[in-house]
Write an enzyme that holds these catalytic residues in place. Structure first.
Site, PDB file in Angstrom:
ATOM      1  N   GLU A   6       0.826  -1.384   0.100  1.00 25.64           N
ATOM      2  CA  GLU A   6      -0.012  -0.108  -0.205  1.00 25.64           C
ATOM      3  C   GLU A   6       0.846   1.250   0.026  1.00 25.64           C
ATOM      4  O   GLU A   6       0.320   2.185  -0.489  1.00 25.64           O
ATOM      5  CB  GLU A   6      -0.867  -0.131   1.081  1.00 25.64           C
ATOM      6  N   HIS A  34       8.518 -26.620   0.717  1.00 26.79           N
ATOM      7  CA  HIS A  34       7.826 -27.918   0.146  1.00 26.79           C
ATOM      8  C   HIS A  34       6.818 -27.354  -0.385  1.00 26.79           C
ATOM      9  O   HIS A  34       5.765 -27.983  -0.705  1.00 26.79           O
ATOM     10  CB  HIS A  34       7.572 -28.782   1.011  1.00 26.79           C
ATOM     11  N   LYS A  77     -13.444   2.505  -1.964  1.00 26.85           N
ATOM     12  CA  LYS A  77     -14.095   2.805  -0.824  1.00 26.85           C
ATOM     13  C   LYS A  77     -15.414   3.431  -1.433  1.00 26.85           C
ATOM     14  O   LYS A  77     -16.560   3.315  -1.191  1.00 26.85           O
ATOM     15  CB  LYS A  77     -13.680   3.400   0.155  1.00 26.85           C
TER      16      LYS A  77
END
Ligand code: PA5
Length: 428
Positions: free
Chosen positions: A273, A302, A416
């Site tokens: 961000e 792995h 937003k």
């Protein structure tokens, strides 16, 4: 003490590594960058001196002691990730913590949280710097309504952490006389872990907040030093930036410590961000950013290690090594006659994980994959405070290297706004 081990970078050939000379060429920028950072009036490295705040937190934690069986943090992004990391790092791995962070609006979280807690024994900490984040507001409304309907006094069951003056939550705290703490105006969400945002939950689970701050202060001292030998955050940022210029646009953060798995999540937000930006300070479209990826040693050997060794050479690998993970845990020698197992004879889990990390680091180096290691003594409050400050300060320097504003988030704001429009009654 936190160490930054970077010697493998110069062992890597074919233009993928970084030489000391290249880093040294950047060191002359420290003074200038520090002045520019200072000029932005940023609170993240100053709030750690706020004695009034720490005293209030201590006193709140003392009066709350023994009163609550659950503490529920309602918040998202920078208002949640630091606390999640603190809880994971400083609590027992398998004994359920009394502190729960509800950092999403998936209704399953709401319902299953409700099934888990007893409202009369729960304290909700509502954390939102802006005081207007819909995820947090809706959670707050839901649980406040539940408490009110159960006849519980809101003031006894809620505490609000928000901007000192602005925002709906500040208004509500003032009007309804709900206990509150401040997120300083100068400290943005993802840089707020060492304010009440992280310190209050830490204190409520019995962590030593003074040591968290002590660790942070030690690194802050390095950050403010123009001596390149001391300035660890600058060195880290310079390496990230120089690596970026060589096409390493992904940073993989790999703690070899189960308790630091959430630290990688915290840093993922900070890096993504802060540095992922469309325009530079002059308004030119630059579309820069470093993509953070999380991994965990030894588990992800792995899972992702194959890619890191043989896939595109576009990553800087940042290991976190813990010298003293736990008291020695011996691996019993159950099959002494089995020759294929001699390498496991008389060793400990401590030695095994340490050697696996060394093997991973050496393999990456042999494959010309840039890697550095941040070394801490143990996972405790002081080291954690230091790590938070190290990466926050390095991020501030990265903002200077890229000549972007590392402290805003216009892209987040846009989504937003669009969500609000989509939900508005006039939207067709
Ligand atoms: O770093 C940031 O500013 C954001 O990630 C915020 O932390 C996040 O959007 C939540 O915002 P607020 O704390 O205002 O609710």
């Amino acid at each position: 003490m936190i160490k930054l081990l970077t010697e493998n970078l110069s062992r890597i050939a074919s233009g993928h590594g970084i030489t000391e000379v290249e880093i040294r060429e950047k060191e002359g920028l420290i003074g200038d960058y520090l002045k520019k950072i200072e000029a932005q009036n940023l609170g993240f490295y100053k709030v750690i001196d706020d004695k009034e705040m720490t005293a209030e937190i201590r006193s709140f934690a003392e009066t709350s002691s023994g009163k609550y069986s659950h503490i529920v943090v309602l918040g998202i992004g920078g208002s949640a990730l630091g606390t999640i990391c603190i809880v994971q790092s400083l609590s027992h791995l398998f004994k359920p913590s009394k502190l729960i962070v509800a950092d999403n609006i998936d209704p399953v979280i709401i319902k299953e949280l409700e099934d888990t807690i007893e409202f009369e024994k729960t304290l909700f900490i509502v954390v939102t710097k802006s005081g207007s984040t819909p995820e947090t507001l809706s959670q707050f409304f839901y649980f406040k309504d539940k408490c009110e309907k159960a006849g519980l006094p809101v003031r006894e069951h809620f505490v609000i952490i928000t901007d000192p003056e602005k925002g709906l939550l500040r208004k509500i705290a003032d009007i309804e006389n709900i206990p509150s703490f401040e997120v300083p105006v100068t400290t943005g969400g993802r840089f707020s872990v060492l304010t009440a945002v992280g310190l209050l939950p830490a204190a409520l689970i019995g962590s030593d907040t003074e040591s968290l701050l002590k660790g942070a202060r030690k690194i802050r001292e390095n950050f403010l030093s123009e001596d390149p030998e001391k300035n660890l955050p600058f060195r880290l940022a310079a390496i990230q930036y120089l690596s970026y210029l060589k096409g390493k646009k992904i940073n993989v953060i790999i703690p070899y410590a189960q308790k630091l798995i959430k630290f990688a999540d915290w840093y993922r937000q900070l890096l993504a961000e802060s540095i992922g930006k469309k325009v530079d300070r002059e308004g030119n479209v630059v579309n820069v950013g470093i993509t953070p990826v999380n991994a965990l040693g030894a588990t992800d050997q792995h899972s992702q290690s194959q890619l890191y060794n043989e896939g595109p050479n576009d990553k800087l690998h940042i290991f976190i090594k813990v010298n003293d993970l736990a008291p020695l845990v011996h691996i019993p020698n159950l099959y002494p006659d089995e020759l294929s197992l001699t390498y496991l004879n008389n060793i400990t889990f401590n030695k095994l994980i340490e050697t696996e990390m060394e093997g991973t680091v050496q393999a990456l180096t042999q494959n010309d994959r840039p890697n550095i290691t941040i070394e801490i003594e143990r996972v405790d409050e002081e080291a954690l405070g230091g790590l938070f400050m190290l990466f926050e300060c390095a991020t501030a320097f990265l903002g200077e290297f890229f000549n972007i504003n590392a402290f805003n988030q216009p892209g987040v704001e846009l989504s937003k706004q669009i969500t609000k429009q989509l939900l508005s009654p006039n939207h067709d």
